[in-house]
Write a protein that holds these residues in place. Sequence first.
Motif, PDB file in Angstrom:
ATOM      1  N   ASP A  84       0.798  -1.225   0.000  1.00 15.43           N
ATOM      2  CA  ASP A  84       0.000   0.000   0.000  1.00 15.43           C
ATOM      3  C   ASP A  84       0.832   1.277   0.000  1.00 15.43           C
ATOM      4  O   ASP A  84       0.345   2.342   0.348  1.00 15.43           O
ATOM      5  CB  ASP A  84      -0.945  -0.006   1.209  1.00 15.43           C
ATOM      6  CG  ASP A  84      -0.210  -0.107   2.531  1.00 15.43           C
ATOM      7  OD1 ASP A  84       1.045  -0.143   2.547  1.00 15.43           O
ATOM      8  OD2 ASP A  84      -0.889  -0.165   3.576  1.00 15.43           O
ATOM      9  N   ASN A  85       2.102   1.175  -0.395  1.00 16.60           N
ATOM     10  CA  ASN A  85       2.982   2.338  -0.396  1.00 16.60           C
ATOM     11  C   ASN A  85       3.891   2.265  -1.621  1.00 16.60           C
ATOM     12  O   ASN A  85       5.062   1.889  -1.516  1.00 16.60           O
ATOM     13  CB  ASN A  85       3.791   2.364   0.910  1.00 16.60           C
ATOM     14  CG  ASN A  85       4.497   3.677   1.116  1.00 16.60           C
ATOM     15  OD1 ASN A  85       4.336   4.618   0.366  1.00 16.60           O
ATOM     16  ND2 ASN A  85       5.309   3.728   2.159  1.00 16.60           N
ATOM     17  N   PRO A  86       3.369   2.605  -2.809  1.00 16.33           N
ATOM     18  CA  PRO A  86       4.114   2.418  -4.052  1.00 16.33           C
ATOM     19  C   PRO A  86       5.502   3.053  -4.039  1.00 16.33           C
ATOM     20  O   PRO A  86       5.696   4.153  -3.537  1.00 16.33           O
ATOM     21  CB  PRO A  86       3.230   3.088  -5.106  1.00 16.33           C
ATOM     22  CG  PRO A  86       1.856   2.995  -4.532  1.00 16.33           C
ATOM     23  CD  PRO A  86       2.044   3.184  -3.048  1.00 16.33           C
ATOM     24  N   GLY A  87       6.436   2.309  -4.598  1.00 16.12           N
ATOM     25  CA  GLY A  87       7.806   2.795  -4.714  1.00 16.12           C
ATOM     26  C   GLY A  87       8.771   1.649  -4.933  1.00 16.12           C
ATOM     27  O   GLY A  87       8.396   0.539  -5.292  1.00 16.12           O
ATOM     28  N   LEU A  88      10.028   1.965  -4.711  1.00 11.69           N
ATOM     29  CA  LEU A  88      11.116   0.988  -4.733  1.00 11.69           C
ATOM     30  C   LEU A  88      11.639   0.932  -3.305  1.00 11.69           C
ATOM     31  O   LEU A  88      12.135   1.942  -2.784  1.00 11.69           O
ATOM     32  CB  LEU A  88      12.225   1.446  -5.685  1.00 11.69           C
ATOM     33  CG  LEU A  88      11.800   1.646  -7.134  1.00 11.69           C
ATOM     34  CD1 LEU A  88      12.851   2.419  -7.901  1.00 11.69           C
ATOM     35  CD2 LEU A  88      11.530   0.309  -7.791  1.00 11.69           C
ATOM     36  N   TRP A  89      11.543  -0.208  -2.677  1.00 14.76           N
ATOM     37  CA  TRP A  89      11.816  -0.296  -1.243  1.00 14.76           C
ATOM     38  C   TRP A  89      12.871  -1.343  -0.926  1.00 14.76           C
ATOM     39  O   TRP A  89      12.805  -2.478  -1.388  1.00 14.76           O
ATOM     40  CB  TRP A  89      10.536  -0.635  -0.493  1.00 14.76           C
ATOM     41  CG  TRP A  89       9.518   0.435  -0.597  1.00 14.76           C
ATOM     42  CD1 TRP A  89       8.439   0.473  -1.435  1.00 14.76           C
ATOM     43  CD2 TRP A  89       9.478   1.656   0.146  1.00 14.76           C
ATOM     44  NE1 TRP A  89       7.732   1.624  -1.247  1.00 14.76           N
ATOM     45  CE2 TRP A  89       8.346   2.375  -0.279  1.00 14.76           C
ATOM     46  CE3 TRP A  89      10.286   2.203   1.136  1.00 14.76           C
ATOM     47  CZ2 TRP A  89       8.008   3.606   0.253  1.00 14.76           C
ATOM     48  CZ3 TRP A  89       9.958   3.434   1.666  1.00 14.76           C
ATOM     49  CH2 TRP A  89       8.827   4.122   1.225  1.00 14.76           C
ATOM     50  N   MET A  90      13.820  -0.949  -0.095  1.00 16.49           N
ATOM     51  CA  MET A  90      14.831  -1.871   0.388  1.00 16.49           C
ATOM     52  C   MET A  90      14.235  -2.770   1.463  1.00 16.49           C
ATOM     53  O   MET A  90      13.384  -2.358   2.252  1.00 16.49           O
ATOM     54  CB  MET A  90      16.007  -1.087   0.983  1.00 16.49           C
ATOM     55  CG  MET A  90      17.082  -1.973   1.578  1.00 16.49           C
ATOM     56  SD  MET A  90      18.394  -1.029   2.372  1.00 16.49           S
ATOM     57  CE  MET A  90      19.349  -0.594   0.936  1.00 16.49           C
ATOM     58  N   ILE A  91      14.709  -3.998   1.481  1.00 19.42           N
ATOM     59  CA  ILE A  91      14.406  -4.936   2.549  1.00 19.42           C
ATOM     60  C   ILE A  91      15.750  -5.573   2.902  1.00 19.42           C
ATOM     61  O   ILE A  91      16.479  -6.015   2.005  1.00 19.42           O
ATOM     62  CB  ILE A  91      13.320  -5.953   2.113  1.00 19.42           C
ATOM     63  CG1 ILE A  91      12.914  -6.847   3.253  1.00 19.42           C
ATOM     64  CG2 ILE A  91      13.703  -6.719   0.890  1.00 19.42           C
ATOM     65  CD1 ILE A  91      11.631  -7.639   2.991  1.00 19.42           C
ATOM     66  N   HIS A  92      16.120  -5.551   4.179  1.00 18.50           N
ATOM     67  CA  HIS A  92      17.493  -5.921   4.527  1.00 18.50           C
ATOM     68  C   HIS A  92      17.641  -6.268   5.997  1.00 18.50           C
ATOM     69  O   HIS A  92      16.726  -6.082   6.797  1.00 18.50           O
ATOM     70  CB  HIS A  92      18.435  -4.763   4.186  1.00 18.50           C
ATOM     71  CG  HIS A  92      18.173  -3.535   5.012  1.00 18.50           C
ATOM     72  ND1 HIS A  92      19.040  -3.117   5.998  1.00 18.50           N
ATOM     73  CD2 HIS A  92      17.151  -2.652   5.025  1.00 18.50           C
ATOM     74  CE1 HIS A  92      18.542  -2.018   6.567  1.00 18.50           C
ATOM     75  NE2 HIS A  92      17.399  -1.718   5.989  1.00 18.50           N
ATOM     76  N   ASP A  93      18.841  -6.737   6.337  1.00 23.19           N
ATOM     77  CA  ASP A  93      19.218  -6.945   7.728  1.00 23.19           C
ATOM     78  C   ASP A  93      19.613  -5.586   8.288  1.00 23.19           C
ATOM     79  O   ASP A  93      20.437  -4.885   7.710  1.00 23.19           O
ATOM     80  CB  ASP A  93      20.391  -7.920   7.813  1.00 23.19           C
ATOM     81  CG  ASP A  93      20.683  -8.367   9.229  1.00 23.19           C
ATOM     82  OD1 ASP A  93      20.611  -7.534  10.153  1.00 23.19           O
ATOM     83  OD2 ASP A  93      21.009  -9.546   9.412  1.00 23.19           O
ATOM     84  N   GLN A  94      19.005  -5.211   9.418  1.00 23.51           N
ATOM     85  CA  GLN A  94      19.273  -3.905  10.028  1.00 23.51           C
ATOM     86  C   GLN A  94      20.691  -3.776  10.564  1.00 23.51           C
ATOM     87  O   GLN A  94      21.158  -2.677  10.790  1.00 23.51           O
ATOM     88  CB  GLN A  94      18.307  -3.646  11.190  1.00 23.51           C
ATOM     89  CG  GLN A  94      16.949  -3.159  10.785  1.00 23.51           C
ATOM     90  CD  GLN A  94      16.960  -1.740  10.274  1.00 23.51           C
ATOM     91  OE1 GLN A  94      17.290  -1.485   9.130  1.00 23.51           O
ATOM     92  NE2 GLN A  94      16.579  -0.805  11.107  1.00 23.51           N
ATOM     93  N   MET A  95      21.354  -4.887  10.793  1.00 27.35           N
ATOM     94  CA  MET A  95      22.696  -4.837  11.359  1.00 27.35           C
ATOM     95  C   MET A  95      23.695  -4.714  10.214  1.00 27.35           C
ATOM     96  O   MET A  95      23.881  -5.643   9.427  1.00 27.35           O
ATOM     97  CB  MET A  95      22.930  -6.054  12.241  1.00 27.35           C
ATOM     98  CG  MET A  95      21.956  -5.998  13.406  1.00 27.35           C
ATOM     99  SD  MET A  95      21.762  -7.353  14.565  1.00 27.35           S
ATOM    100  CE  MET A  95      23.146  -8.330  14.583  1.00 27.35           C
TER     101      MET A  95
END
Length: 153
Positions: A84-95
């Motif tokens: 519900d938030n169009p775009g290009l989004w990173m998904i990753h390990d926070q560390m």
Amino acid sequence: NPTYNTFVVNGKAFPDTPVFPVREGEVVRFRIINAGNLVHTWHPHGHTMEVITKDGYELAGGPQKMDTLSIAPGERYDYVMKMDNPGLWMIHDQMGQYAVNDNVHPGGMMACFAYDGFEGVKAFEMTRSLDCNTEAVRILNERGQTHGEHGGH
């Protein structure tokens, strides 16, 4: 003891990690498995995870919404996200120490999910997470928000 210093998503390290193409309005399900020997903290930008199972069992008390999921060695989780938030989004390990390939940053456990049709993005044609970066630069250039017009960044 071996030194683990390359981290992967679906068997690939950034910049070759997968793109997860999505469409606005759909709900997607992810399964994340920590097959390593370190704790990881999984975090999608711009969205909230709704964790529904741990190690194949429903969570006591029902699904839990979270921004970041801590995953111990050998654990697996299923979660859903509403797109519900169009775009290009990173998904990753926070560390940050896990965003490397052989101790070189950027790399490792970084991937992206891309909304098909956002600013002309053809998400289902993208083959690796680096494509998200390339598309983001294109979009910013088209908007005139990179070097020059606004004093540079």
